[in-house]
Design a protein around this motif. Structure first.
Motif, PDB file in Angstrom:
ATOM      1  N   ARG A  61    -100.478 -57.738  58.098  1.00 16.64           N
ATOM      2  CA  ARG A  61     -99.441 -56.892  58.689  1.00 16.64           C
ATOM      3  C   ARG A  61     -98.696 -56.098  57.627  1.00 16.64           C
ATOM      4  NH1 ARG A  61     -94.157 -57.426  60.559  1.00 16.64           N
ATOM      5  NH2 ARG A  61     -93.725 -56.693  62.677  1.00 16.64           N
ATOM      6  N   GLY A  81    -107.341 -55.485  61.722  1.00 20.51           N
ATOM      7  CA  GLY A  81    -106.027 -54.928  62.032  1.00 20.51           C
ATOM      8  C   GLY A  81    -105.379 -54.203  60.873  1.00 20.51           C
ATOM      9  N   TRP A 118    -103.269 -48.721  61.982  1.00 22.54           N
ATOM     10  CA  TRP A 118    -101.969 -48.048  61.865  1.00 22.54           C
ATOM     11  C   TRP A 118    -102.073 -46.867  60.901  1.00 22.54           C
ATOM     12  CZ3 TRP A 118     -97.828 -52.536  61.294  1.00 22.54           C
ATOM     13  CH2 TRP A 118     -97.736 -53.224  62.523  1.00 22.54           C
ATOM     14  N   ARG A 126    -106.711 -54.429  66.532  1.00 22.60           N
ATOM     15  CA  ARG A 126    -105.387 -53.859  66.287  1.00 22.60           C
ATOM     16  C   ARG A 126    -104.359 -54.979  66.269  1.00 22.60           C
ATOM     17  NH1 ARG A 126    -104.890 -48.117  66.789  1.00 22.60           N
ATOM     18  NH2 ARG A 126    -102.662 -48.482  66.609  1.00 22.60           N
ATOM     19  N   LEU A 127    -103.363 -54.819  65.429  1.00 22.38           N
ATOM     20  CA  LEU A 127    -102.257 -55.765  65.389  1.00 22.38           C
ATOM     21  C   LEU A 127    -101.365 -55.563  66.612  1.00 22.38           C
ATOM     22  CD1 LEU A 127    -101.266 -55.378  61.629  1.00 22.38           C
ATOM     23  CD2 LEU A 127    -102.661 -57.182  62.655  1.00 22.38           C
ATOM     24  N   PRO A 128    -100.671 -56.608  67.048  1.00 18.23           N
ATOM     25  CA  PRO A 128     -99.744 -56.440  68.178  1.00 18.23           C
ATOM     26  C   PRO A 128     -98.661 -55.420  67.830  1.00 18.23           C
ATOM     27  CG  PRO A 128    -100.098 -58.769  67.687  1.00 18.23           C
ATOM     28  CD  PRO A 128    -100.715 -58.005  66.559  1.00 18.23           C
ATOM     29  N   GLU A 129     -98.268 -54.623  68.818  1.00 16.54           N
ATOM     30  CA  GLU A 129     -97.188 -53.660  68.583  1.00 16.54           C
ATOM     31  C   GLU A 129     -95.869 -54.414  68.411  1.00 16.54           C
ATOM     32  OE1 GLU A 129     -97.341 -50.365  68.097  1.00 16.54           O
ATOM     33  OE2 GLU A 129     -99.509 -50.666  68.122  1.00 16.54           O
ATOM     34  N   PRO A 130     -95.069 -54.037  67.423  1.00 14.08           N
ATOM     35  CA  PRO A 130     -93.807 -54.747  67.192  1.00 14.08           C
ATOM     36  C   PRO A 130     -92.806 -54.513  68.330  1.00 14.08           C
ATOM     37  CG  PRO A 130     -93.979 -52.831  65.758  1.00 14.08           C
ATOM     38  CD  PRO A 130     -95.300 -52.969  66.432  1.00 14.08           C
ATOM     39  N   VAL A 131     -91.895 -55.437  68.471  1.00 10.58           N
ATOM     40  CA  VAL A 131     -90.911 -55.409  69.551  1.00 10.58           C
ATOM     41  C   VAL A 131     -89.796 -54.412  69.234  1.00 10.58           C
ATOM     42  CG1 VAL A 131     -89.180 -56.769  70.793  1.00 10.58           C
ATOM     43  CG2 VAL A 131     -91.392 -57.803  70.177  1.00 10.58           C
ATOM     44  N   GLU A 171     -87.870 -55.692  65.947  1.00 11.05           N
ATOM     45  CA  GLU A 171     -88.547 -56.595  65.029  1.00 11.05           C
ATOM     46  C   GLU A 171     -88.444 -56.070  63.606  1.00 11.05           C
ATOM     47  OE1 GLU A 171     -93.075 -58.394  64.587  1.00 11.05           O
ATOM     48  OE2 GLU A 171     -92.396 -57.539  66.486  1.00 11.05           O
TER      49      GLU A 171
END
Length: 283
Positions: free
Chosen positions: A49, A97, A101, A183-188, A199
Protein backbone atom coordinates in the motif's frame (compact mmCIF):
# COMPACT_ATOMS: atom_id res chain seq x y z
CA UNK A 1 15.51 9.44 -30.79
CA UNK A 2 12.33 7.47 -30.03
CA UNK A 3 12.37 4.78 -27.38
CA UNK A 4 12.51 5.03 -23.64
CA UNK A 5 15.54 6.91 -22.35
CA UNK A 6 14.54 6.55 -18.70
CA UNK A 7 13.73 3.74 -16.28
CA UNK A 8 12.43 4.62 -12.84
CA UNK A 9 13.03 2.21 -9.97
CA UNK A 10 11.03 1.91 -6.73
CA UNK A 11 11.45 -0.90 -4.19
CA UNK A 12 11.44 -1.97 -0.56
CA UNK A 13 14.97 -3.38 -0.94
CA UNK A 14 16.69 -0.83 1.30
CA UNK A 15 20.30 0.17 0.74
CA UNK A 16 22.16 -2.08 3.17
CA UNK A 17 22.38 -4.98 0.71
CA UNK A 18 23.34 -5.32 -2.94
CA UNK A 19 19.82 -5.83 -4.33
CA UNK A 20 19.48 -2.36 -5.86
CA UNK A 21 22.99 -2.49 -7.32
CA UNK A 22 22.35 -5.86 -8.94
CA UNK A 23 19.23 -4.53 -10.69
CA UNK A 24 21.09 -1.42 -11.82
CA UNK A 25 23.78 -3.68 -13.22
CA UNK A 26 21.29 -5.76 -15.20
CA UNK A 27 19.80 -2.63 -16.74
CA UNK A 28 23.24 -1.18 -17.53
CA UNK A 29 24.33 -4.36 -19.32
CA UNK A 30 21.16 -4.76 -21.36
CA UNK A 31 20.34 -1.10 -22.05
CA UNK A 32 23.46 1.03 -21.48
CA UNK A 33 21.83 4.02 -23.19
CA UNK A 34 19.12 4.27 -20.52
CA UNK A 35 19.32 6.43 -17.41
CA UNK A 36 17.76 5.26 -14.12
CA UNK A 37 15.82 7.42 -11.67
CA UNK A 38 15.76 5.90 -8.18
CA UNK A 39 12.45 7.02 -6.69
CA UNK A 40 13.01 5.30 -3.36
CA UNK A 41 14.21 1.97 -2.01
CA UNK A 42 12.99 2.70 1.52
CA UNK A 43 9.38 1.56 1.19
CA UNK A 44 8.71 -0.40 4.42
CA UNK A 45 9.37 -4.07 3.77
CA UNK A 46 6.38 -5.73 2.14
CA UNK A 47 4.16 -2.63 2.46
CA UNK A 48 2.40 -2.79 -0.91
CA UNK A 49 0.00 0.00 0.00
CA UNK A 50 2.77 2.44 0.86
CA UNK A 51 4.59 1.57 -2.34
CA UNK A 52 1.43 2.11 -4.38
CA UNK A 53 0.97 5.53 -2.80
CA UNK A 54 4.56 6.57 -3.51
CA UNK A 55 4.22 5.55 -7.14
CA UNK A 56 0.88 7.29 -7.69
CA UNK A 57 2.08 10.56 -6.18
CA UNK A 58 5.56 10.60 -7.75
CA UNK A 59 5.49 9.10 -11.24
CA UNK A 60 3.34 11.86 -12.83
CA UNK A 61 6.29 14.24 -12.25
CA UNK A 62 8.76 12.00 -14.12
CA UNK A 63 9.37 11.87 -17.87
CA UNK A 64 7.55 9.14 -19.75
CA UNK A 65 9.53 6.04 -18.77
CA UNK A 66 9.51 2.37 -18.00
CA UNK A 67 8.62 2.41 -14.30
CA UNK A 68 9.88 -0.66 -12.42
CA UNK A 69 8.36 -1.18 -8.99
CA UNK A 70 9.05 -4.10 -6.67
CA UNK A 71 7.29 -4.45 -3.33
CA UNK A 72 6.60 -8.11 -3.63
CA UNK A 73 5.99 -10.25 -0.53
CA UNK A 74 4.47 -12.89 -2.83
CA UNK A 75 7.55 -13.24 -5.02
CA UNK A 76 7.80 -16.74 -6.51
CA UNK A 77 4.18 -17.63 -5.77
CA UNK A 78 1.24 -17.73 -8.18
CA UNK A 79 1.01 -13.92 -8.26
CA UNK A 80 1.61 -12.70 -11.80
CA UNK A 81 4.45 -10.53 -13.13
CA UNK A 82 2.90 -7.85 -15.34
CA UNK A 83 3.59 -4.83 -17.51
CA UNK A 84 0.97 -2.09 -17.92
CA UNK A 85 0.93 0.47 -20.71
CA UNK A 86 -0.35 3.96 -19.89
CA UNK A 87 -0.09 7.35 -21.63
CA UNK A 88 2.55 8.32 -19.06
CA UNK A 89 4.76 5.25 -19.29
CA UNK A 90 4.94 1.49 -18.81
CA UNK A 91 4.65 0.01 -15.32
CA UNK A 92 6.52 -3.25 -14.66
CA UNK A 93 6.13 -5.24 -11.46
CA UNK A 94 3.99 -7.73 -9.54
CA UNK A 95 0.23 -7.98 -9.93
CA UNK A 96 -0.47 -7.51 -6.23
CA UNK A 97 -2.09 -4.06 -6.13
CA UNK A 98 1.18 -2.14 -6.30
CA UNK A 99 0.71 -0.71 -9.82
CA UNK A 100 -2.94 0.24 -10.58
CA UNK A 101 -3.06 3.49 -8.55
CA UNK A 102 -0.03 4.69 -10.49
CA UNK A 103 -1.67 3.49 -13.71
CA UNK A 104 -4.66 5.70 -12.93
CA UNK A 105 -2.37 8.65 -12.16
CA UNK A 106 -0.56 8.20 -15.49
CA UNK A 107 -3.74 8.41 -17.54
CA UNK A 108 -5.22 4.92 -17.16
CA UNK A 109 -4.04 1.46 -18.16
CA UNK A 110 -4.67 0.85 -21.86
CA UNK A 111 -2.92 -2.54 -22.17
CA UNK A 112 -1.89 -5.13 -19.60
CA UNK A 113 0.46 -8.02 -20.33
CA UNK A 114 1.32 -11.00 -18.11
CA UNK A 115 5.07 -11.53 -18.53
CA UNK A 116 5.57 -15.10 -19.73
CA UNK A 117 8.27 -15.01 -22.41
CA UNK A 118 11.55 -16.32 -20.88
CA UNK A 119 13.54 -14.66 -23.67
CA UNK A 120 12.82 -11.35 -21.93
CA UNK A 121 14.08 -12.68 -18.56
CA UNK A 122 17.49 -13.49 -17.13
CA UNK A 123 18.96 -16.84 -18.20
CA UNK A 124 18.29 -18.19 -14.72
CA UNK A 125 15.35 -16.89 -12.66
CA UNK A 126 15.56 -16.99 -8.87
CA UNK A 127 12.36 -17.80 -6.97
CA UNK A 128 13.10 -14.94 -4.56
CA UNK A 129 14.58 -12.13 -6.71
CA UNK A 130 12.26 -11.30 -9.60
CA UNK A 131 13.41 -7.69 -9.46
CA UNK A 132 16.80 -8.73 -10.81
CA UNK A 133 15.74 -11.66 -12.98
CA UNK A 134 12.38 -10.60 -14.47
CA UNK A 135 11.41 -6.98 -13.88
CA UNK A 136 14.78 -5.28 -14.53
CA UNK A 137 15.47 -7.37 -17.69
CA UNK A 138 11.96 -6.73 -19.04
CA UNK A 139 12.34 -2.98 -18.49
CA UNK A 140 15.73 -2.94 -20.21
CA UNK A 141 14.54 -5.12 -23.09
CA UNK A 142 11.50 -2.89 -23.61
CA UNK A 143 13.66 0.23 -23.65
CA UNK A 144 15.94 -1.36 -26.24
CA UNK A 145 13.15 -2.89 -28.34
CA UNK A 146 11.20 0.37 -28.58
CA UNK A 147 14.35 2.22 -29.62
CA UNK A 148 15.08 -0.36 -32.33
CA UNK A 149 11.48 -0.21 -33.52
CA UNK A 150 11.53 3.58 -33.58
CA UNK A 151 8.57 3.93 -31.21
CA UNK A 152 8.18 5.45 -27.79
CA UNK A 153 8.33 8.95 -26.34
CA UNK A 154 10.70 11.52 -27.75
CA UNK A 155 13.53 12.13 -25.26
CA UNK A 156 12.15 14.05 -22.30
CA UNK A 157 8.59 13.65 -23.57
CA UNK A 158 5.63 13.23 -21.26
CA UNK A 159 3.40 10.92 -23.30
CA UNK A 160 3.65 7.45 -24.80
CA UNK A 161 2.22 6.24 -28.15
CA UNK A 162 0.36 3.48 -26.38
CA UNK A 163 -0.65 1.40 -29.39
CA UNK A 164 2.88 1.17 -30.80
CA UNK A 165 4.45 0.45 -27.42
CA UNK A 166 1.82 -2.20 -26.67
CA UNK A 167 2.69 -3.92 -29.95
CA UNK A 168 6.35 -4.17 -28.93
CA UNK A 169 5.44 -5.33 -25.44
CA UNK A 170 3.19 -8.07 -26.80
CA UNK A 171 6.32 -10.12 -27.44
CA UNK A 172 6.92 -10.28 -23.68
CA UNK A 173 3.75 -12.13 -22.81
CA UNK A 174 0.02 -12.60 -23.09
CA UNK A 175 -2.55 -9.80 -22.84
CA UNK A 176 -4.95 -9.65 -19.93
CA UNK A 177 -7.97 -7.46 -19.28
CA UNK A 178 -6.83 -4.47 -17.16
CA UNK A 179 -10.06 -4.86 -15.17
CA UNK A 180 -8.70 -8.21 -13.90
CA UNK A 181 -5.63 -6.68 -12.25
CA UNK A 182 -5.42 -6.95 -8.48
CA UNK A 183 -6.44 -3.64 -6.89
CA UNK A 184 -6.07 -2.48 -3.32
CA UNK A 185 -9.26 -1.61 -1.42
CA UNK A 186 -10.29 2.02 -1.84
CA UNK A 187 -9.53 4.00 1.34
CA UNK A 188 -12.37 5.24 3.52
CA UNK A 189 -13.58 8.84 3.14
CA UNK A 190 -16.78 10.11 4.76
CA UNK A 191 -18.00 13.63 5.43
CA UNK A 192 -20.98 15.65 6.51
CA UNK A 193 -21.86 19.15 7.61
CA UNK A 194 -18.81 20.49 9.41
CA UNK A 195 -16.93 17.21 9.68
CA UNK A 196 -14.68 14.88 7.74
CA UNK A 197 -13.54 11.35 8.52
CA UNK A 198 -10.85 9.77 6.39
CA UNK A 199 -8.34 6.97 6.39
CA UNK A 200 -4.69 7.84 6.92
CA UNK A 201 -2.92 7.14 3.63
CA UNK A 202 0.54 7.57 5.06
CA UNK A 203 2.93 9.41 7.33
CA UNK A 204 5.89 11.13 5.71
CA UNK A 205 9.46 11.64 6.90
CA UNK A 206 8.43 14.79 8.76
CA UNK A 207 5.55 13.18 10.64
CA UNK A 208 2.86 14.85 8.52
CA UNK A 209 -0.33 12.79 8.27
CA UNK A 210 -1.80 12.49 4.78
CA UNK A 211 -5.47 11.56 4.54
CA UNK A 212 -7.38 9.84 1.75
CA UNK A 213 -9.65 12.86 1.33
CA UNK A 214 -8.88 15.11 -1.65
CA UNK A 215 -7.97 18.68 -0.79
CA UNK A 216 -11.23 20.09 -2.14
CA UNK A 217 -13.04 18.53 0.82
CA UNK A 218 -11.24 20.91 3.17
CA UNK A 219 -13.07 24.00 1.89
CA UNK A 220 -16.31 22.84 3.55
CA UNK A 221 -14.74 22.79 7.02
CA UNK A 222 -14.65 25.76 9.43
CA UNK A 223 -11.48 27.64 10.32
CA UNK A 224 -11.25 26.35 13.89
CA UNK A 225 -11.11 22.57 14.00
CA UNK A 226 -10.61 19.59 16.21
CA UNK A 227 -8.57 16.62 15.00
CA UNK A 228 -9.46 13.75 17.26
CA UNK A 229 -9.20 15.42 20.66
CA UNK A 230 -6.70 18.06 19.60
CA UNK A 231 -7.47 21.64 18.55
CA UNK A 232 -6.32 22.63 15.08
CA UNK A 233 -6.64 25.40 12.49
CA UNK A 234 -7.48 25.15 8.81
CA UNK A 235 -4.57 26.81 7.02
CA UNK A 236 -2.35 26.87 3.96
CA UNK A 237 1.18 26.59 5.39
CA UNK A 238 2.91 24.93 8.32
CA UNK A 239 3.61 28.37 9.76
CA UNK A 240 -0.06 29.30 10.05
CA UNK A 241 -0.05 28.01 13.64
CA UNK A 242 2.33 28.51 16.58
CA UNK A 243 5.11 25.99 17.09
CA UNK A 244 3.82 22.59 18.19
CA UNK A 245 0.21 23.19 17.20
CA UNK A 246 -1.79 21.43 14.48
CA UNK A 247 -2.74 22.78 11.08
CA UNK A 248 -5.01 21.06 8.56
CA UNK A 249 -4.05 21.90 4.98
CA UNK A 250 -3.84 20.70 1.40
CA UNK A 251 -0.47 19.02 0.87
CA UNK A 252 1.73 18.95 -2.22
CA UNK A 253 -0.10 15.88 -3.54
CA UNK A 254 -3.46 17.65 -3.33
CA UNK A 255 -4.64 15.65 -0.31
CA UNK A 256 -5.96 16.80 3.06
CA UNK A 257 -3.13 16.52 5.58
CA UNK A 258 -2.54 17.26 9.24
CA UNK A 259 0.80 18.76 10.29
CA UNK A 260 2.34 20.11 13.47
CA UNK A 261 4.44 23.26 13.11
CA UNK A 262 8.00 22.15 13.91
CA UNK A 263 6.61 18.95 15.34
CA UNK A 264 5.37 15.51 14.31
CA UNK A 265 1.61 15.35 13.93
CA UNK A 266 1.57 11.55 13.67
CA UNK A 267 3.12 11.20 17.12
CA UNK A 268 0.84 13.83 18.63
CA UNK A 269 -2.23 12.07 17.23
CA UNK A 270 -0.86 8.53 17.75
CA UNK A 271 -1.87 7.43 14.24
CA UNK A 272 -0.31 5.30 11.53
CA UNK A 273 -1.32 4.38 7.98
CA UNK A 274 -4.74 2.75 7.86
CA UNK A 275 -6.15 4.52 10.92
CA UNK A 276 -9.35 6.55 10.69
CA UNK A 277 -9.04 10.20 11.65
CA UNK A 278 -11.97 12.53 12.28
CA UNK A 279 -11.83 16.27 11.78
CA UNK A 280 -14.71 18.46 12.90
CA UNK A 281 -15.49 21.93 14.21
CA UNK A 282 -13.84 22.95 17.47
CA UNK A 283 -16.20 24.02 20.20
Amino acid sequence: MPGFGWISFTTDYGLADGFVGACHGVIARLAPHVRVIDVTHQVPAGDVRHGALVLAQTLPYLPAAVHVAVVDPGVGTARRPVALVTPGGVLVGPDNGLLPWAGDALGGVTTAVVLTNPRWFADSVSHTFHGRDIFAPVAAELATATALAGVGPVAGGATVPVTEVAAVLSEAGAPVDPAELVRLPEPVVRDGEGWLEAEVLGVDHFGNVQLAAPGARLAALPQRLRVGEHPAVRGETFGDVPEGELVVLVDSAGQVAVAAHRGRAAELLSVTAGALLRIDSHR
